[in-house]
Write a protein that holds these residues in place. Structure first.
Motif, PDB file in Angstrom:
ATOM      1  N   UNK A  85      37.807  29.938  41.614  1.00 55.27           N
ATOM      2  CA  UNK A  85      39.231  30.062  41.491  1.00 55.27           C
ATOM      3  C   UNK A  85      39.989  30.196  39.691  1.00 55.27           C
ATOM      4  N   UNK A  86      40.614  31.042  39.522  1.00 52.78           N
ATOM      5  CA  UNK A  86      41.392  31.738  38.348  1.00 52.78           C
ATOM      6  C   UNK A  86      42.388  31.684  38.236  1.00 52.78           C
ATOM      7  N   UNK A  87      42.730  30.276  37.817  1.00 52.83           N
ATOM      8  CA  UNK A  87      44.839  29.635  37.804  1.00 52.83           C
ATOM      9  C   UNK A  87      45.193  30.325  36.284  1.00 52.83           C
ATOM     10  N   UNK A  88      46.637  31.077  36.381  1.00 48.22           N
ATOM     11  CA  UNK A  88      47.352  30.647  35.564  1.00 48.22           C
ATOM     12  C   UNK A  88      48.040  29.531  35.530  1.00 48.22           C
TER      13      UNK A  88
ATOM     14  N   UNK B  92      47.143  28.461  45.343  1.00 49.25           N
ATOM     15  CA  UNK B  92      46.736  28.380  46.179  1.00 49.25           C
ATOM     16  C   UNK B  92      45.095  26.839  45.648  1.00 49.25           C
ATOM     17  N   UNK B  93      44.752  25.799  46.518  1.00 51.74           N
ATOM     18  CA  UNK B  93      43.909  24.828  45.711  1.00 51.74           C
ATOM     19  C   UNK B  93      42.246  25.993  46.577  1.00 51.74           C
ATOM     20  N   UNK B  94      41.544  25.447  45.151  1.00 50.08           N
ATOM     21  CA  UNK B  94      40.619  25.410  45.835  1.00 50.08           C
ATOM     22  C   UNK B  94      39.296  25.682  47.063  1.00 50.08           C
ATOM     23  N   UNK B  95      39.739  24.520  47.573  1.00 48.60           N
ATOM     24  CA  UNK B  95      39.085  24.247  49.009  1.00 48.60           C
ATOM     25  C   UNK B  95      39.969  24.967  49.972  1.00 48.60           C
TER      26      UNK B  95
ATOM     27  N   UNK C 192      44.130  33.314  41.252  1.00 52.09           N
ATOM     28  CA  UNK C 192      43.000  34.636  41.772  1.00 52.09           C
ATOM     29  C   UNK C 192      41.688  33.795  42.340  1.00 52.09           C
ATOM     30  N   UNK C 193      41.517  33.805  44.098  1.00 54.91           N
ATOM     31  CA  UNK C 193      40.110  33.384  44.310  1.00 54.91           C
ATOM     32  C   UNK C 193      39.053  34.467  44.460  1.00 54.91           C
ATOM     33  N   UNK C 194      37.919  33.789  44.343  1.00 55.36           N
ATOM     34  CA  UNK C 194      36.830  35.100  45.216  1.00 55.36           C
ATOM     35  C   UNK C 194      35.762  34.332  45.565  1.00 55.36           C
ATOM     36  N   UNK C 195      35.240  34.751  46.288  1.00 57.23           N
ATOM     37  CA  UNK C 195      33.096  34.218  46.181  1.00 57.23           C
ATOM     38  C   UNK C 195      32.164  34.742  46.861  1.00 57.23           C
ATOM     39  N   UNK C 196      31.464  33.821  46.439  1.00 58.85           N
ATOM     40  CA  UNK C 196      29.868  34.981  46.815  1.00 58.85           C
ATOM     41  C   UNK C 196      29.402  34.847  47.731  1.00 58.85           C
ATOM     42  N   UNK C 197      29.672  35.566  49.209  1.00 60.46           N
ATOM     43  CA  UNK C 197      28.723  35.674  50.579  1.00 60.46           C
ATOM     44  C   UNK C 197      27.313  35.755  50.415  1.00 60.46           C
ATOM     45  N   UNK C 198      27.119  35.056  51.371  1.00 64.60           N
ATOM     46  CA  UNK C 198      25.595  34.951  51.983  1.00 64.60           C
ATOM     47  C   UNK C 198      24.656  35.847  51.796  1.00 64.60           C
ATOM     48  N   UNK C 199      25.433  37.173  51.806  1.00 66.86           N
ATOM     49  CA  UNK C 199      24.000  38.282  50.985  1.00 66.86           C
ATOM     50  C   UNK C 199      24.435  38.696  49.443  1.00 66.86           C
ATOM     51  N   UNK C 200      25.075  38.449  49.345  1.00 67.23           N
ATOM     52  CA  UNK C 200      25.764  38.106  47.478  1.00 67.23           C
ATOM     53  C   UNK C 200      26.677  38.804  47.029  1.00 67.23           C
TER      54      UNK C 200
END
Ligand code: GLA
Length: 777
Positions: free
Chosen positions: A10-13, A37-40, A18-26
Motif C-alpha cells: 500500500x502506497x499512501x499519500x 483504503x486500509x491495507x487489510x 495505491x494498492x497492489x499485490x503479488x499473486x500466487x503465480x508471482x
C-alpha cells in the motif's frame, strides 16, 4: 508511506491510496488507485474471476480461473494469455530460436523500500528528501532478463511516480521495440472519459474529451519533441466530473522527446493506461550486462474534480521538479523585444524600448533573436553566436551594462541545438548536423539540428553557451528550438535509439550549463509550447507557452496548460492589438489580465500605446507586482463558463484575484455571478472590481448618450480625447463572507445599450474584468 503485508503493498499519500499485490503465480496485480483504503482490504479489491470466460487462455494447468486477460495488472507480458496492449515488446534471445522470441512473462522476485527518490543515471527525475521509494524486482520467467518497477511516493502533493528499468542479465543482446515507464489496469466503477491537450503551432493545449470506449486510443508525440500536437499530460475522469467535483486521475511524463500514452478498454471492461517513450521508430539493442532506464511517469488522483488534480500537479512541479535559485520565487516582469523588433534593431532602438518598458514597470529586458552575425532573417547565423557589431557596437557586454544602468537585469535568446548551413560552424563541421548519409536533408525554418548524440557537439555547446553566459551578467536565458526532427541519424548510436539519445544529450547539455549557474532564470521555448513538459521543467523554471500572444487565444492555451502545469511556469506576454496572428482587437485590460496569470512580460513597444493606456498600464503593473505571489503561486482554479465568460481564480494568503474573460459577447446578457470557492468560510472579504479604462475612440458615436454635443468619430476632438482619457468602467465594492462568495454574488449589469453610468460593467468583444478580494483582519 509505503507498507507491505501479506503480499499486499500500500502506497499512501495525504489523500490517496495505491494498492497492489503479488499473486500466487508471482504477477503483480493492481488493486486500487483512488481515495484512502486500509491495507487489510487489499485482497478484497482484486478483480474477481469465479469462472473462466469462453475463449480464455489459462496461464497454468493448476488453475482453471487464472487467466491473465481477465485481471488488472501493474505490468503485463506477451504470449501468456493477456491479449491487451503490452507495456514491453522485446525480442529475447533463445538458444533454440535463431531470431529470438516475443514472449515475455515477468514475475516478482523481491522488493526493497528506500527513503527518498532514486535518481537515474541517464534522465532527470523529480526530487525531494521526504519521498519514499519501493523497487519491485521482477524476472522474466524463462530467460535472464530482469525488470525493476520503481514507485516513488510524494505524500504531501498526492503524487506517485513510476518508472521501469530493464536489465539484460544474459549473454546475448535483447532487442527492445517498446518499453513503457508504467502501466496499470483500472477496474472502473463508472464510465470513464479520456482527456488530452492537443494543438498546433500558435494553438497549443486545447482540451479534448472522449469517452473511453472499446479499443485503444493513443496520445503520442512523434516530432522528436514532446510536441504541441499532443502534450504528454492526460486525464481520466468518471462521468460528470467537473472542474470542482468528481473523481479523476492525472498522468504526465518527465520527458521531452517522443512520448506515448495508450488507454485501452478491454473486452471485459478493464481500462489499461500506459505511458512512456513512443515506440515509433524506436529500437534499442540492450547489450549483455546493460540496463535501460525509462522516463519517470507521474500519477495523481483527486475526488475534488480537475481543479483538485491541478492543485496536486502544481504543488508537485513547484516543489519537486523545478530547480535553481528561482524555485518558488516570484518571476520578474520582463520586456522581450521580439514582436516589437523582430530581426531589425540597433542598440539605440533597444535602449529606447527598454526605457519605455522600465517606465511601465519592466524589471528585466530580454534581447531575442537577431543579435549575432548573419542573423537578419531566419535563413542564417544559427550556430555561431558572434555578436553583430553593426547592431550592437558595444557588444553584449555594452548593451547589458546600459540595460543594468537603467535599473533592469538583462536576458538573452539563443537556439543552441540548431545550425544554419550558412554559418561558420556548419562550414567547419558539416558532419555535426543531423542528416542521413547519402540523402539530402529536409529543413525546418531553414535550419538543421545539431547531433546532440555526438559528445563533441555537446562539449562545444556547453563551452560556447557557457562562455556567452559568463561574458556579462546575464540574468535570464530563453533557449529556443524551432524545428521538428527529420532525417534521424547519428553515427554515435543505432538508428532506433536516435530520438531518445538526442533527448539524453539535450539533458546532459542543459544540466552542465544551467545546474552550475542556478542564478539564471531559464525559460525554455520551442516555437512556443512545442516542448512544454516536465522534462524541460527539470532545467528551466518557465516555458514560453506559445508564439501566440493574442490574449483570447492565451485564455485557451494557458487554461489548457493549467490542468497540468503551474502558472509560475508559463511565460505570458502583453502584445499589440490588433494581434499579428489573429487580427483580433483585444482591449489592453484583457491583454494584461491574461498575462497576469503567469510569468508576465511585455512583447510590444510600449510607445505604441496612447498616453491614457500607458497610465493604465503603469497602474496594472503596480497592481500585478503587489499581488504577484498570488497570481503566480496562488491556488489556481478554473471555474468554467457562464454567459460567455470564462472565470479564473487564484487564492493567495488572505487575498484572492478573480478574472473573467468575455469570449462570446451576446446582447442583453443575463445576470452574471461571481463565485469564488475555496476562501475561508468565516472570513470576511472586501471585494473590489479593479476599474479599467475603456477606449473612447472606437465608441465615439455612442458618446451622444452622455455628451451634450455630437462628436465626429475619428475627428480631431475624439482623437485627442482618446489619447488622454478613457471611460471609467463599472465600480463595484462589497464586503461579505468567504462562504457567501463560495455560493456566488450577483454582479452589476453589463452595458446593454440603454445608457451609461459609472456602475455599468463595460466589456464588449473580448473584454475582461478583474476582482480583488482581501480578507479583513
Ligand atoms: C521562435 C520563438 C519566438 C521567437 C522566435 C525568434 O519562434 O518561439 O518567441 O523567439 O523564435 O526567432
Amino acid at each position: 508511506m509505503i507498507e507491505f503485508h501479506d503480499n499486499v503493498f500500500r502506497l499512501t499519500t495525504d489523500h490517496t491510496a495505491y494498492l497492489f499485490r503479488v499473486t500466487p503465480f508471482g504477477h503483480v496485480e493492481h488493486l486500487h488507485y483512488g481515495g484512502p483504503v486500509p491495507l487489510s482490504d487489499g485482497a478484497a479489491l482484486a478483480a474477481k474471476t469465479a469462472i473462466a470466460r469462453g475463449s480464455s487462455v489459462m496461464y497454468d494447468e493448476s488453475s482453471d480461473t487464472y487467466c491473465l486477460d481477465d485481471l488488472a495488472w501493474e505490468w503485463s507480458g506477451v504470449g501468456k494469455g493477456d491479449f491487451r496492449n503490452p507495456p514491453a515488446e522485446l525480442t529475447i534471445p533463445n538458444r533454440a530460436l535463431p531470431d529470438g522470441a516475443f514472449t515475455n512473462d515477468f514475475v516478482y522476485v523481491s522488493h526493497e523500500i528506500l527513503a527518498g527518490p532514486l535518481p537515474m543515471e541517464t534522465l532527470p527525475t523529480a526530487y525531494g528528501d521526504e519521498a519514499e521509494t519501493v523497487i519491485l524486482r521482477l524476472k522474466e520467467k524463462a530467460t535472464p532478463v530482469a525488470l525493476e518497477l520503481i514507485y516513488t511516493v510524494y505524500a504531501h502533493t498526492d503524487v506517485i511516480t513510476r518508472r521501469a528499468v530493464l536489465r539484460n542479465e544474459g549473454e546475448a543482446p535483447v532487442v527492445i521495440d517498446k518499453l513503457m515507464s508504467y502501466m496499470l489496469d483500472m477496474v472502473p466503477a463508472a464510465e470513464l472519459t479520456f482527456t488530452t491537450f492537443d494543438g498546433a503551432w500558435i494553438r497549443e493545449a486545447r482540451r479534448h474529451d472522449r469517452p473511453v470506449a472499446s479499443g485503444i486510443y493513443v496520445n503520442e508525440g512523434s516530432t522528436g519533441a514532446s510536441g504541441h500536437r499532443h502534450n504528454p499530460g492526460v486525464l481520466l475522469s468518471e462521468e460528470h466530473c467537473s472542474e470542482e467535483q468528481g473523481r479523476c486521475w492525472g498522468f504526465n511524463l518527465l520527458y521531452s522527446g517522443n512520448h506515448y500514452t495508450a488507454v485501452e478498454k478491454s473486452e471485459n471492461g478493464l481500462v489499461r493506461i500506459m505511458s512512456g517513450i513512443s515506440p515509433r521508430c524506436f529500437r534499442y539493442t540492450l547489450a549483455p550486462g546493460v540496463g535501460f532506464e525509462t522516463p519517470e511517469g507521474v500519477m495523481t488522483y483527486s475526488d475534488g474534480g480537475f481543479n483538485g488534480l491541478s492543485a496536486h500537479f502544481h504543488d508537485f512541479v513547484n516543489g519537486h521538479v523545478i530547480r535553481g535559485d528561482w524555485k518558488g520565487k516570484e518571476r520578474p516582469v520582463l520586456c522581450n523585444d521580439w514582436e516589437a523588433c523582430f530581426f531589425s534593431f540597433r542598440e539605440r532602438k533597444l535602449l529606447s524600448l527598454a526605457k519605455r518598458a522600465k517606465k511601465a514597470g519592466a524589471e528585466l529586458f530580454v534581447l531575442d533573436d537577431g543579435w549575432f552575425v548573419g542573423r537578419n532573417d531566419d535563413k542564417g547565423g544559427l550556430g555561431d553566436y558572434t555578436v553583430d557589431r553593426k547592431k550592437l557596437p558595444h557588444g553584449l557586454e555594452g548593451l547589458c551594462a546600459r540595460i543594468n544602468k537603467l535599473g533592469m537585469s538583462f536576458g538573452l535568446w539563443m537556439e543552441p541545438e540548431s545550425v544554419n548551413e550558412n554559418s561558420d560552424l556548419y562550414r567547419a563541421h558539416p558532419d555535426w548536423a543531423v542528416k542521413l548519409p547519402g540523402r539530402k536533408p529536409s529543413y525546418g525554418r531553414n535550419q538543421l539540428l545539431l547531433d546532440l548524440v555526438n559528445p563533441a557537439v555537446r562539449d562545444y555547446i556547453v563551452e560556447n553557451v557557457g562562455r556567452i553566459l559568463d561574458s556579462c551578467p546575464i540574468a535570464y536565458v530563453k533557449w529556443d528550438m524551432n524545428r521538428h526532427m527529420s532525417d534521424m541519424y547519428s553515427p554515435f548510436c543505432e538508428n532506433g535509439a536516435f530520438f531518445h539519445e538526442y533527448i539524453k544529450g539535450l539533458y546532459d547539455v542543459l544540466g552542465r550549463i544551467f545546474y552550475p549557474r542556478p542564478h539564471i532564470l531559464f525559460e525554455s521555448c520551442s516555437s512556443g509550447g512545442n516542448r512544454f513538459d516536465l522534462g524541460m521543467l527539470c532545467f528551466s523554471q518557465q516555458i514560453w507557452a506559445s508564439d501566440d500572444t493574442d490574449a483570447i487565444e492565451r485564455v485557451k492555451i494557458q487554461g489548457g496548460l493549467s490542468y497540468l502545469y503551474p502558472l509560475s511556469a508559463m511565460g505570458a506576454h502583453i502584445s499589440e492589438a490588433p494581434h499579428q496572428q489573429t487580427l483580433r482587437d483585444t482591449p489592453l485590460s484583457t491583454r494584461f489580465h491574461t498575462a497576469a496569470f503567469g510569468a508576465l512580460g511585455w512583447e510590444m513597444d510600449i510607445g505604441t500605446l496612447t498616453f491614457a493606456e500607458r497610465k493604465e498600464a503603469k497602474k496594472d503593473m503596480d497592481f500585478y507586482k503587489a499581488h504577484r505571489r498570488t497570481f503566480q503561486f496562488g491556488r489556481f482554479r478554473r471555474l468554467g463558463r457562464q454567459n460567455g465568460m470564462e472565470t479564473w481564480v487564484a487564492l493567495g494568503e488572505g487575498e484572492a484575484v478573480a478574472a473573467r474573460f468575455l469570449l462570446d459577447n451576446e446582447a442583453a446578457a443575463p445576470a452574471d455571478v461571481l463565485r469564488v470557492p475555496g476562501l475561508a468560510p468565516q472570513g470576511r472579504y472586501r471585494v473590489e472590481r479593479q476599474t479599467k479604462g475603456v477606449r473612447v475612440g472606437p465608441l465615439a458615436s455612442l458618446l451622444k448618450h452622455v455628451a451634450p454635443v455630437s462628436l465626429k468619430k475619428g475627428g480631431f476632438i475624439i482623437r485627442t480625447i482618446d489619447k488622454f482619457f478613457m471611460l471609467p468602467d463599472g465600480e463595484e465594492k462589497y464586503t461579505l463572507t468567504g462562504s457567501a462568495l463560495g455560493e456566488g454574488v450577483p454582479l452589476n449589469n453589463r452595458f446593454v445599450g440603454t445608457g451609461y453610468n459609472k456602475d455599468i460593467r463595460m466589456l464588449g468583444d473580448f473584454g475582461s474584468e478583474l476582482y480583488y478580494l482581501k480578507e479583513e483582519a
